[in-house]
Design an enzyme around this catalytic site. Structure first.
Site, PDB file in Angstrom:
ATOM      1  N   LYS A  59     -21.692  21.912 -23.655  1.00 25.77           N
ATOM      2  CA  LYS A  59     -22.306  22.867 -24.581  1.00 25.77           C
ATOM      3  C   LYS A  59     -22.818  24.140 -23.917  1.00 25.77           C
ATOM      4  O   LYS A  59     -22.991  25.172 -24.577  1.00 25.77           O
ATOM      5  CB  LYS A  59     -23.445  22.186 -25.344  1.00 25.77           C
ATOM      6  CG  LYS A  59     -22.997  21.165 -26.374  1.00 25.77           C
ATOM      7  CD  LYS A  59     -22.401  21.823 -27.594  1.00 25.77           C
ATOM      8  CE  LYS A  59     -22.181  20.842 -28.725  1.00 25.77           C
ATOM      9  NZ  LYS A  59     -21.702  21.491 -29.953  1.00 25.77           N
ATOM     10  N   SER A 315     -17.341  14.097 -22.873  1.00 25.93           N
ATOM     11  CA  SER A 315     -18.017  15.320 -23.322  1.00 25.93           C
ATOM     12  C   SER A 315     -19.501  15.400 -22.983  1.00 25.93           C
ATOM     13  O   SER A 315     -20.061  16.493 -22.945  1.00 25.93           O
ATOM     14  CB  SER A 315     -17.840  15.481 -24.839  1.00 25.93           C
ATOM     15  OG  SER A 315     -18.361  14.362 -25.529  1.00 25.93           O
TER      16      SER A 315
END
Length: 422
Positions: A59, A315
């Site tokens: 992110k 992720s």
């Protein structure tokens, strides 16, 4: 689907510019072959380790690329985001690195550990406001604050610069795998920022690669939207996979993904939990539920990927240790090894001993027991959780319970009651 800028497509030039901007900010994370998964599937399974970023997820890429592109007037008015997870950490670190003041709206029940992580990354450059009970509450509060004070909202996925930042994951994979053609990439999809960005890169540079996006079964908003051929908001979702559980994907993201993804599949939350436990116990890798999504879908492609080069994007690793008990529970339920019953106990001494000796096998384990003795009743009841060694042990157990008049009811398939136990 709305007509708002749905013709946007990230260009290779914009993605490469994001990559330049992120040098020294986001790590070039390793692409490593995993021996255990490769042997199991008869394929070359590579992990793209975005869990090793400083903020422990990809992110930072989108957040920094977006915030660093803001105008002076936008910066002066301050910036805002809403998040209880990885976007908040990427936003906070970006604010500190760029020396920009930002406000983060988080739901009131957000665990203290997550709040402290965000504070650590943002230091004096961020303010955290706890509001409401859910992400939606925090999101609406953040948007209201922006409208009232003319602040800039930094969206976690439905934004061009965010998509281009996340797309740099794809650039890195292609660069790192130059000697080996990539046949498949598996990645988690939540709002669609990573999926839209990465799939766009491969569409341009490696169109033969099949991009498979993976959603939690309880929040399959991208799959639902693609099936409906329009961006569709789900009425309710299971928030367990918090990094990938959204009611509605981004409009920009959906417009891209419906053309660039080869398949979108869903995975049961229990399967995801088992993947988390296996990665920890067998590979010493800690992942959050969303971080395990890509690996959890490989079983669905076991024949298709044999002999192929496969990349799975890990992720994120922002897993809260307090969730371990729930993760174990969901994994056991998915494996059909954990079962809950209402058990009838006759009001006589020795009834519980008889149940343990005559009904349970030596490998059965009582893991939950709630019993209330009531007067003037022939039978008392208890809610009993039993863990089995094998799924095949369930039918013999139920048969013995019925034969000896202990059976009251089976609760696993009664969701209205079951939700109070798990």
């Amino acid at each position: 689907m709305e007509d708002t800028k749905t013709t946007y497509r990230p260009t290779l030039k914009a993605i490469e510019a994001a990559g330049e901007k992120l040098k020294g900010i986001a790590s070039v994370t390793p692409l490593t072959k995993n021996a255990r998964y490769s042997k199991h599937y008869g394929a070359n399974i590579y992990f793209k380790r975005e869990d090793l970023q400083e903020v422990r997820s990809y992110k930072i890429r989108g957040a920094y690329n977006k915030i660093s592109s803001l105008t002076e007037s936008q910066i002066e008015n301050e910036i805002v985001c809403a998040s209880a997870g990885n976007h908040a950490q990427g936003f906070a670190l970006s604010c500190k690195l760029l020396k920009i003041k930002g406000t983060i709206f988080m739901p009131s029940p957000t665990p203290k550990q997550k709040i402290e992580q965000v504070e650590m990354f943002g230091e004096d450059f961020i303010e955290i406001i706890l509001v409401g009970d859910t992400f939606d509450d925090a999101y609406h509060a953040a948007k209201t604050d922006c409208e009232r004070l003319n602040k800039t909202f930094i969206h976690p996925f439905n934004d061009e610069k965010v998509i281009e930042g996340q797309a740099t994951v794809g650039l890195e994979i292609i660069d790192q795998a130059q000697e080996h053609p990539i046949h498949y990439v598996f990645l988690a999809v939540g709002g669609g920022g990573l999926a839209a960005g990465l799939s766009s890169v491969f569409k341009i540079l490696s169109p033969q690669t099949r991009i498979i996006s993976v959603e939690p079964k309880g929040a399959a908003s991208m799959l639902t939207s693609i099936r409906n051929n329009k961006n569709t908001e789900l009425k309710a979702i299971d928030n367990f996979v918090d990094g990938a559980a959204v009611k509605r994907v981004g409009d920009l993201n959906f417009a891209i993904c419906k053309e660039t993804l080869h398949r979108v599949v869903e995975v049961d939350e229990g399967k995801i939990c088992q993947t988390i436990l296996d990665l920890y116990n067998k590979d010493a890798i800690i992942v959050e539920p969303a971080g395990a999504l890509s690996l959890s879908a490989l079983d669905q492609f076991s024949e298709e990927i044999k002999g192929k080069n496969v990349v799975c994007v890990i992720s994120g690793s922002n897993n809260d240790i307090t969730r371990t008990a729930e993760i174990k529970e969901r994994a056991l339920l998915y494996a059909n090894l954990k079962h809950y019953f209402i058990v009838k106990f006759p009001q006589r001494s020795g009834a519980l001993r008889d149940f343990v000796v005559d009904i349970l096998s030596p490998t059965d384990d009582i893991t939950h027991f709630e019993y209330t003795k009531k007067a003037n009743r022939e039978n008392d009841v208890a809610v009993v959780g039993i863990q089995l060694k094998s799924p095949a042990d369930l039918e013999p157990l139920i048969t013995k319970m019925k034969l000896h008049n202990f059976y009251g009811d089976y609760l696993n398939d009664k969701p209205d009651l079951f939700q109070f136990l798990v």
